[in-house]
Motif scaffolding. Structure first.
Motif, PDB file in Angstrom:
ATOM      1  N   ALA A 289       0.832  -1.202   0.000  1.00  0.00           N
ATOM      2  CA  ALA A 289       0.000   0.000   0.000  1.00  0.00           C
ATOM      3  C   ALA A 289       0.869   1.256   0.000  1.00  0.00           C
ATOM      4  CB  ALA A 289      -0.928  -0.005   1.213  1.00  0.00           C
ATOM      5  N   ALA A 290       1.952   1.228   0.767  1.00  0.00           N
ATOM      6  CA  ALA A 290       2.863   2.372   0.788  1.00  0.00           C
ATOM      7  C   ALA A 290       3.508   2.575  -0.581  1.00  0.00           C
ATOM      8  CB  ALA A 290       3.926   2.182   1.867  1.00  0.00           C
ATOM      9  N   LEU A 291       3.799   1.491  -1.267  1.00  0.00           N
ATOM     10  CA  LEU A 291       4.369   1.597  -2.604  1.00  0.00           C
ATOM     11  C   LEU A 291       3.394   2.299  -3.545  1.00  0.00           C
ATOM     12  CD1 LEU A 291       6.513   1.009  -4.751  1.00  0.00           C
ATOM     13  CD2 LEU A 291       5.511  -1.285  -4.983  1.00  0.00           C
TER      14      LEU A 291
ATOM     15  N   ALA B 257      13.226  11.891  -3.801  1.00  0.00           N
ATOM     16  CA  ALA B 257      13.123  11.115  -2.556  1.00  0.00           C
ATOM     17  C   ALA B 257      12.051  10.040  -2.683  1.00  0.00           C
ATOM     18  CB  ALA B 257      12.825  12.047  -1.383  1.00  0.00           C
ATOM     19  N   HIS B 258      10.919  10.402  -3.270  1.00  0.00           N
ATOM     20  CA  HIS B 258       9.852   9.412  -3.457  1.00  0.00           C
ATOM     21  C   HIS B 258      10.269   8.333  -4.458  1.00  0.00           C
ATOM     22  CE1 HIS B 258       6.765  11.120  -0.905  1.00  0.00           C
ATOM     23  NE2 HIS B 258       7.060  12.322  -1.386  1.00  0.00           N
ATOM     24  N   ARG B 259      11.006   8.720  -5.492  1.00  0.00           N
ATOM     25  CA  ARG B 259      11.497   7.727  -6.459  1.00  0.00           C
ATOM     26  C   ARG B 259      12.466   6.750  -5.787  1.00  0.00           C
ATOM     27  NH1 ARG B 259      10.324   8.421 -11.703  1.00  0.00           N
ATOM     28  NH2 ARG B 259       9.458  10.419 -12.333  1.00  0.00           N
ATOM     29  N   ALA B 260      13.357   7.271  -4.961  1.00  0.00           N
ATOM     30  CA  ALA B 260      14.317   6.410  -4.258  1.00  0.00           C
ATOM     31  C   ALA B 260      13.584   5.442  -3.331  1.00  0.00           C
ATOM     32  CB  ALA B 260      15.314   7.257  -3.482  1.00  0.00           C
ATOM     33  N   ARG B 261      12.576   5.945  -2.641  1.00  0.00           N
ATOM     34  CA  ARG B 261      11.819   5.074  -1.741  1.00  0.00           C
ATOM     35  C   ARG B 261      11.042   4.039  -2.541  1.00  0.00           C
ATOM     36  NH1 ARG B 261       9.609   8.750   1.342  1.00  0.00           N
ATOM     37  NH2 ARG B 261      11.439   8.760   2.648  1.00  0.00           N
TER      38      ARG B 261
ATOM     39  N   VAL C 163      10.313  -1.585  -4.313  1.00  0.00           N
ATOM     40  CA  VAL C 163      10.156  -2.552  -5.406  1.00  0.00           C
ATOM     41  C   VAL C 163      11.189  -3.659  -5.263  1.00  0.00           C
ATOM     42  CG1 VAL C 163      10.403  -2.884  -7.908  1.00  0.00           C
ATOM     43  CG2 VAL C 163       9.014  -0.997  -7.028  1.00  0.00           C
ATOM     44  N   LEU C 164      12.429  -3.282  -5.011  1.00  0.00           N
ATOM     45  CA  LEU C 164      13.481  -4.292  -4.835  1.00  0.00           C
ATOM     46  C   LEU C 164      13.200  -5.188  -3.639  1.00  0.00           C
ATOM     47  CD1 LEU C 164      16.689  -2.193  -5.598  1.00  0.00           C
ATOM     48  CD2 LEU C 164      15.676  -4.015  -6.996  1.00  0.00           C
ATOM     49  N   GLN C 165      12.809  -4.584  -2.511  1.00  0.00           N
ATOM     50  CA  GLN C 165      12.543  -5.360  -1.303  1.00  0.00           C
ATOM     51  C   GLN C 165      11.384  -6.330  -1.514  1.00  0.00           C
ATOM     52  OE1 GLN C 165      11.685  -3.066   2.209  1.00  0.00           O
ATOM     53  NE2 GLN C 165      10.924  -4.846   3.311  1.00  0.00           N
TER      54      GLN C 165
ATOM     55  N   GLN D 245       4.059  -9.961  -4.603  1.00  0.00           N
ATOM     56  CA  GLN D 245       3.517  -9.421  -5.850  1.00  0.00           C
ATOM     57  C   GLN D 245       3.672  -7.901  -5.798  1.00  0.00           C
ATOM     58  OE1 GLN D 245       2.330 -11.160  -8.390  1.00  0.00           O
ATOM     59  NE2 GLN D 245       1.742  -9.396  -9.611  1.00  0.00           N
ATOM     60  N   VAL D 246       4.440  -7.349  -6.714  1.00  0.00           N
ATOM     61  CA  VAL D 246       4.665  -5.903  -6.754  1.00  0.00           C
ATOM     62  C   VAL D 246       3.595  -5.276  -7.636  1.00  0.00           C
ATOM     63  CG1 VAL D 246       6.281  -4.080  -7.412  1.00  0.00           C
ATOM     64  CG2 VAL D 246       7.139  -6.198  -6.399  1.00  0.00           C
TER      65      VAL D 246
END
Length: 149
Positions: free
Chosen positions: A16-18, A49-53, A58-60, A67-68
């Motif tokens: 959801a955070a993603l 900053a949002h892109r980095a997060r 996505v990687l994690q 499921q991403v």
């Protein structure tokens, strides 16, 4: 902010955070074009900053076999952004909305995931405060960042 069901596990919360991070990245496009100088640089930094997060999540999630969710081509903005004032208002709202997703992740996460959620919540709250200050909104802080008003 619309009501949503609270996540019941860390995977749901991070997913959801993603989706909130995806929406924040999208929103900074219309925000940035309505700003100039320092405020535009601030918008670019916020988007980065949002892109980095997003990338880290996505990687994690991928590494964990989750499921991403896919990013959407577009997101509905809560109101038209036609000038500087609207851009600043949207910047505050986007940071508050994203903070709410990270806040919802706190009770269902532990360890490094909880630390990530707390850091993201803090980052969004600080950024919302900076945007309020830039917009001349008072008060510049809220008592409980990420909590629906």
């Amino acid at each position: 902010m619309t009501r949503r069901q609270a996540p019941t596990d860390a995977g749901q919360a991070l997913t959801a955070a993603l989706t909130a991070e995806y929406a924040a990245i999208f929103a900074y496009g219309p925000i940035g074009v309505r700003l100039t100088d320092a405020a535009r640089r601030q918008a670019r930094a916020a988007e980065a900053a949002h892109r980095a997060r997003r990338d880290a999540l996505v990687l994690q999630l991928s590494a964990g076999g989750a499921q991403v969710p896919a990013d959407r081509a577009g997101y509905a903005l809560p109101f038209p952004v036609t000038d500087r004032a609207g851009a600043l208002r949207l910047a505050v709202e986007i940071e508050e909305r994203t903070a709410a997703f990270w806040r919802a992740a706190l009770p269902v996460t532990t360890g490094a995931d909880r630390t990530r959620a707390l850091n993201a919540l803090t980052d969004c709250a600080l950024r919302a405060t900076r945007w309020r200050r830039t917009a001349g909104v008072s008060p510049v802080t809220v008592a409980f960042p990420g909590r629906p008003t």
